[in-house]
Enzyme design. Structure first.
Site, mmCIF file in Angstrom:
data_model
loop_
_atom_site.group_PDB
_atom_site.id
_atom_site.type_symbol
_atom_site.label_atom_id
_atom_site.label_comp_id
_atom_site.label_asym_id
_atom_site.label_seq_id
_atom_site.Cartn_x
_atom_site.Cartn_y
_atom_site.Cartn_z
ATOM 1 N N TRP A 130 -7.472 3.411 -11.175
ATOM 2 C CA TRP A 130 -7.492 3.663 -12.719
ATOM 3 C C TRP A 130 -6.678 4.777 -13.305
ATOM 4 C CZ3 TRP A 130 -8.739 8.720 -13.111
ATOM 5 C CH2 TRP A 130 -9.655 9.315 -11.882
ATOM 6 N N ASN A 131 -6.070 5.479 -12.458
ATOM 7 C CA ASN A 131 -5.680 6.801 -13.131
ATOM 8 C C ASN A 131 -4.525 6.587 -13.570
ATOM 9 O OD1 ASN A 131 -4.569 6.286 -10.575
ATOM 10 N ND2 ASN A 131 -4.289 8.618 -10.257
ATOM 11 N N LYS A 154 -5.930 -6.951 -8.292
ATOM 12 C CA LYS A 154 -7.522 -6.389 -8.211
ATOM 13 C C LYS A 154 -7.405 -4.999 -8.650
ATOM 14 C CE LYS A 154 -11.164 -4.188 -6.298
ATOM 15 N NZ LYS A 154 -11.764 -3.544 -7.752
ATOM 16 N N HIS A 155 -7.827 -4.707 -10.060
ATOM 17 C CA HIS A 155 -7.525 -3.629 -10.695
ATOM 18 C C HIS A 155 -8.908 -2.854 -10.514
ATOM 19 C CE1 HIS A 155 -5.512 -0.662 -12.533
ATOM 20 N NE2 HIS A 155 -4.774 -1.190 -13.349
ATOM 21 N N ALA A 156 -8.953 -1.606 -10.809
ATOM 22 C CA ALA A 156 -10.296 -0.526 -10.717
ATOM 23 C C ALA A 156 -11.213 -1.360 -11.789
ATOM 24 C CB ALA A 156 -9.963 0.800 -11.173
ATOM 25 N N SER A 157 -12.555 -1.172 -11.300
ATOM 26 C CA SER A 157 -13.332 -1.730 -12.119
ATOM 27 C C SER A 157 -13.813 -1.363 -13.531
ATOM 28 C CB SER A 157 -14.837 -1.965 -11.557
ATOM 29 O OG SER A 157 -14.942 -2.878 -10.238
ATOM 30 N N GLU A 228 -0.430 3.697 -0.730
ATOM 31 C CA GLU A 228 -0.095 4.934 -1.244
ATOM 32 C C GLU A 228 -1.472 5.586 -1.394
ATOM 33 O OE1 GLU A 228 -0.253 7.819 -3.616
ATOM 34 O OE2 GLU A 228 0.443 6.502 -5.291
ATOM 35 N N LEU A 229 -1.927 6.752 -0.819
ATOM 36 C CA LEU A 229 -3.024 7.125 -0.693
ATOM 37 C C LEU A 229 -3.108 8.648 -1.321
ATOM 38 C CD1 LEU A 229 -3.802 5.863 2.853
ATOM 39 C CD2 LEU A 229 -4.338 4.784 0.581
ATOM 40 N N CYS A 262 -2.545 11.521 -7.543
ATOM 41 C CA CYS A 262 -2.270 12.077 -6.248
ATOM 42 C C CYS A 262 -1.180 13.023 -6.297
ATOM 43 C CB CYS A 262 -2.101 10.372 -5.557
ATOM 44 S SG CYS A 262 -0.557 9.571 -6.268
ATOM 45 N N GLU A 359 -8.726 16.794 -1.257
ATOM 46 C CA GLU A 359 -7.964 16.623 -2.313
ATOM 47 C C GLU A 359 -9.056 16.731 -3.444
ATOM 48 O OE1 GLU A 359 -5.219 13.176 -4.446
ATOM 49 O OE2 GLU A 359 -6.775 12.424 -3.137
#
Length: 454
Positions: A130-131, A154-157, A228-229, A262, A359
């Site tokens: 979502w960011n 599949k995007h963030a809810s 990509e974490l 991130c 993080e």
């Protein structure tokens, strides 16, 4: 998590969405598979024209796209407008360069003709956060579509309207129905989608734990995945640096996107000789940030994405303080409606604390003092993450050491870490594997086919 638009500045539930049923999901996957068989045969010129049209729509409707981003995840409106414009530039970059990036590469072998051809692989599942609700998607979609693949998002809810808007833009740009589809689903069906033989590969931008789960699911099916974490990026300032420039950039690098990035600088590693000066100026700038309504163009720091983000961040800050860290400013949620957290600066960070090892997703900075470059590099690398790193120095020898010795996928000198369509983006260690953007990004989801004609 419910699929819903919830304004993080107020807590208001704006709109809710029903997730796709199993049969609706099946229809979308089949449509993607069917569309791929014809779309893969389109020319680069055809794809380019459509992607350039998408860029035009993004530029023309950047304010509308920005309002959706700010409404759903709280991004300051000026930054949201900039994100929409950046998506347009990403589309233009791949529309103008994909044919060159994927052109046949001739190889001298002694054969009559031998070369490498880059061909699409099929439907790719994109699991996005979502960011950066538009940019994260377009930096996947632009190269994937130009390569001849089709995408399932599949995007963030918490950003469903952003997800639907992206699909709408690409349809209006002329991409065929099924070339790019938004799946309004939770995380539950993801493993089943990855198990479907019609899905060729996946890409995920998200948390370390989400990356592990998707990586395992993809590995079980022998499917390519780009991850990509997270990151705990160091921001190193040596004695030879321009302290004022470093401080100004350091604050921006920490609170960009309300501290939820991130590649935001999170650990500030400063040479002892200039540490007092840096710390005093850095704290003053953090305290002077304008906090408020993200729709107000003067706002510099808006809310976190949701109340859970505030709870998690505050718990980690308090654990770090309990372990022995000192608070120079902030260290608490703000007493106002919405999911706001005070700009925070910590120092004397203990090694066994969350600020040293985890993080922090929010406007919390950790300051470390070091005696020399050896100690700076040691602390910078003493992390399981390795996404980006920023180092500030005017010493050529220090510059070379930072380039060669910092364990990160990206090293920026005298500049904050940023993504740019022209250069690869990604990390090492627990920050993931594979690359987005640049020529390397478009090569991730193609069949690199060897052709030998005797």
């Amino acid at each position: 998590m419910a699929i819903a638009t919830i304004n993080p500045a107020t807590g208001e539930v704006v709109k809710t969405f029903e997730p796709l049923s199993a049969s609706e999901l099946e229809k979308k996957i089949q449509l993607a598979a069917t569309t791929f068989q014809t779309y893969r045969r389109t020319s680069f010129a055809e794809r380019s024209a459509k992607l350039l049209r998408a860029a035009e729509i993004l530029e023309k409707e950047k304010d509308e796209c920005a309002r959706l981003m700010t409404l759903e995840m709280g991004k300051p409106i000026k930054a949201a407008v900039g994100e929409a414009a950046k998506c347009a530039s990403g589309c233009r970059y791949y529309a103008e360069n994909a044919a060159k990036f994927l052109a046949d590469e001739m190889v001298k072998t002694g054969a009559k003709r031998s070369f490498i051809r880059y061909l699409p692989i099929g439907p790719v599942l994109a699991i996005m956060p979502w960011n950066f609700p538009f940019w994260q998607v377009f930096r996947f979609a632009a190269p994937a579509l130009m390569a001849g693949n089709v995408g399932l998002l599949k995007h963030a809810s918490n950003v469903p309207q952003c997800a639907l808007k992206i699909e709408e833009i690409l349809l209006r740009a002329g991409f065929p129905e099924g070339a790019f589809q938004t799946l309004l689903i939770g995380s539950g069906p993801v493993d089943g989608i990855l198990n479907d033989p019609r899905i060729a590969a996946a890409t995920l931008t998200g948390s370390e734990q989400a990356g592990i789960q998707v990586g395992i699911s993809a590995a079980k099916r022998i499917k390519k995945v780009v991850l990509e974490l997270g990151g705990s990026d160091p921001f190193i300032v040596m004695a030879s640096a321009d302290v004022d420039a470093a401080v100004a950039t350091a604050v921006e690098a920490r609170v960009q996107n309300n501290g939820q990035s991130c590649i935001a600088a999170k650990r500030f590693i400063v040479a002892e000789k200039i540490a007092d000066d840096f710390e005093e100026k850095f704290v003053a700038r953090m305290q002077g940030l304008r906090i408020g309504d993200p729709f107000d163009e003067s706002t510099q720091l808006g809310p976190l994405a949701n109340p859970d983000a505030v709870t998690t961040l505050d718990a980690d800050v308090k654990k770090t303080i309990s372990a022995g860290a000192r608070v120079l400013t902030g260290g608490h949620p703000l007493n106002r409606p919405g999911s706001f957290y005070a700009p925070t600066v910590l120092t004397d960070i203990p090694k066994n604390s969350p600020a040293y090892n985890e993080e922090f997703f929010g406007p919390v900075a950790s300051i470390f003092r070091v005696k020399n470059i050896d100690e700076a590099i040691q602390i910078a690398n003493d992390s399981r993450f390795g996404l980006g790193a920023s180092a500030w120095t005017n010493d050529p020898a220090e510059t070379e050491r930072f380039i060669n010795e910092l364990e990160a996928g990206m090293v920026f000198l005298n500049k904050m870490v940023a993504s740019d369509p022209r250069v690869p983006f990604g990390g090492v260690k627990q920050s993931g594997h594979g690359r987005e953007l640049g020529v390397h990004g478009i090569h991730e989801f193609v069949n690199i086919k060897t052709v030998w004609i005797q």
